[in-house]
Design an enzyme around this catalytic site. Sequence first.
Site, PDB file in Angstrom:
ATOM      1  N   GLU A  46       0.822  -1.213   0.000  1.00  0.00           N
ATOM      2  CA  GLU A  46       0.000   0.000   0.000  1.00  0.00           C
ATOM      3  C   GLU A  46       0.854   1.260   0.000  1.00  0.00           C
ATOM      4  OE1 GLU A  46      -3.136   0.189  -0.532  1.00  0.00           O
ATOM      5  OE2 GLU A  46      -3.382  -1.969  -0.559  1.00  0.00           O
ATOM      6  N   HIS A  58     -16.305  -8.425 -10.117  1.00  0.00           N
ATOM      7  CA  HIS A  58     -15.951  -7.518 -11.203  1.00  0.00           C
ATOM      8  C   HIS A  58     -16.891  -7.627 -12.402  1.00  0.00           C
ATOM      9  CE1 HIS A  58     -12.400  -7.729  -8.695  1.00  0.00           C
ATOM     10  NE2 HIS A  58     -11.942  -6.642  -9.261  1.00  0.00           N
TER      11      HIS A  58
END
Length: 814
Positions: A523, A652
Amino acid sequence: MARAKTFVQTLAQLCLIISCNAEPQLDLPPLPQVSTQRNPYYGLSSTTPANQFDVNRNFQFSSARPQSLTPGVYPVSSTPSGINPDINNNGYPSLDYGNGRNPTSTLRPGDDRNRDLRPYDDRNRDDRIDINSDANFRRNDPNFARNDPNYVGTNPYNFNRDLNTNHIDDRLNNQANLQRVRDFLLLADDQASKECTNNVASQWNFETDVNDVTQHAALDAQQRYTLFQRGLWEAAQNVPTGGVRDLNTYRQLRLLSIIGPAALPPDQLDRYNRIINDMLAVFNSAEICAYNEPFKCGLHLQPDLQHIMSHSRDWDELQHVWTEWRRNTGRRIRDLYEQLVELTNQAARLNNFTDATAYWMFPYESFNMRQEVEEVWEQVKPLYDLLHAYVRRRLREAYGPERISRSAPIPAHILGDMWAQSWAGVVPFTLPYPGKKLVDVTPEMLKQGYTPQTIFQLAEEFFLSMNMSAMPADFWSFSLVEQPGDRHIHCQPSAWDFCNGHDYRIKMCTHPDMKDLITAHHEMAHIEYFLAYKNQPKVFRDGANPGFHEAIGETIALSVSSPRHLQTLGLIQRSVDDTAHDINYLYTQAMDKLAFLPFALVMDRWRWDVFTGDIRKEQYNCHWWRLREQYGGIKPPVLRSELDFDPGSKYHVPANIPYIRYFVSTILQFQLHRALCARTGQYIPGDPSRPLHKCDIYRNPEAGRILTRLMSRGSSIPWTQTLQDAIGEGRLSGEAMREYFRPLEEWLRSENLRTGEYLGWSYDGDYCKFSIETAGLQVYGGFYNAASTHFDVTTFVLLLITSTVVTVTGLRWR
């Protein structure tokens, strides 16, 4: 033929972008006309993630440290900055608001709910835009010029209003006033940055304090941001079409001219968003009942079903969970998805693409991206075949040859994951060297007193050791790195760019374990990317292509997760430098990264075929399983039919988010890792003492220099040029991945030869039928040929009665 012709035309336009020697022409309408055929929105689909990067799998410090803040309220930072603000698709996070709604479609223009809750900084009112009085915003509001009598008939961005062009020749008539175009882009940059800052802040407030107030504020902010972008796009249409000889300026305007589904007329855009929201509502609320416990219901995907799929070894329980999840998700949204395909293609055509496939390929700026990913897959498939054969043998030993054939595809439900996209769940009982345990530094981290704060300090030090950027003061002041005890938050790890050049944050419910140690570095790599390209214009403030951000994060993770790095940190007290540990480590990596590739490719290969019309709606599900078998050697545990819609069981698909970016990022990370390791001398081809998988770029400033140069370009040039300039490779290649896993490949080849395994897989019967007449039969393993067996009359009658009973019972309980 017409589609092919249009596609060639699209590629010809794209050539103008990717050719450095071309003299591009703006493809925009001349003054003072404004397009009346498109709804003038700007921005991508509201379901497309922007600068929030989610993860679905994984001391000289800066002096600034977190300050106490009001719980759940994170104001926009006011740290002064001279950085040029960044427009792209910032502020469009892929969010789940708990009820399947999406910000762009819940509120309507004119809806003033929670307008007073809009986040802004009291200390610097510049960060707040008042859409009711701010002159710049009102000029950008397309409805303003139509409704205000003082502005009727005016064009807010008339670049030629001071010129009398009646007496100049035709050639000069076509020349754009380059300085005025640049002034427009700077003004748009500044205004869009402020709007983006407020929108992202609203989304942050909601995700870090989930309640009705913050939800409504987030929805309201998203609607306002969409309205602003719509005005910006309409203004951009009035830029003169004369010759612009500056490639950078042309590229900015070209990117602003692609607005995605927002090009749909208002009623169709609303329908598009509502369809997605309805499908996500089904997905997010889906639940099933436990196996053999019909009264124990309410089991959700996370954490219940995923835990069962990765830990249970009961064939029947896994089959029950696998089948029920698809019955309660994909099957229920099939009709909606058929409508979504039509609207997505319509939006693509309004953006001057032949279909949605061409639109989804646009960011990769390649004439033949589909062919390139196929070639890359062929490069790594020999390694995948070896892994597939080994895993199939180990599963056959666990479940028996009557359920898993020696040469058939592997049933999808026993690979440790709901979609068989990662096989990490079956690693514990398939390890090559079970006597050599996998490296897990979690106990040592607990022993040494690691906390969420020290984990992120350690991540920052990793980047500082390579001469990269320290985290800004706002990062330590405003990031949320552990679960607060007083409110509910969305814990999905994510990195946030607040579009103002100084406020970057991470949201993550961090635990002191090895998994989160790696995730924290991943991250923070996104934050480093934000910092590297913060001086770019906003349209360029994004990854070089949609897969680059994840590729950078995973490149860092390859070093952080290596046993060598963990030993350097003092988290491994004994040597693990032997063949057994090496093979186990590489095997674990392959079960996550290598096994993922065919799934990632099929996810979009299937949708490409759907969008181009090569596959009709009557073939959706069977084509899905045809591709799963073709690329990955995976088959369903039970016979499927066209009443099912198994692609829709993956988030998705109902969210309509492209997936090939994850294939690209998985390949790219190994290319980047190999280049960085070679440049720093950590990897020498052919030298067994310096293999690629043992490389750790920690404390290598040269690696940091290469990464910073690559990331600082953003998307200002084609990604192939960025890659070429940084590492000397100008296209995707699977060779680096093969090199990384070379020791494992050699071991697998030897092991499969020893046991006489069949490489690849053979078609062993139908996995999916158009008709449902036999789909009620729970056919195990790979023996789907029962439907074509010759039966006598008595058997046929019994089967007919059984089928009727199953059908009636199903209708009764539906």
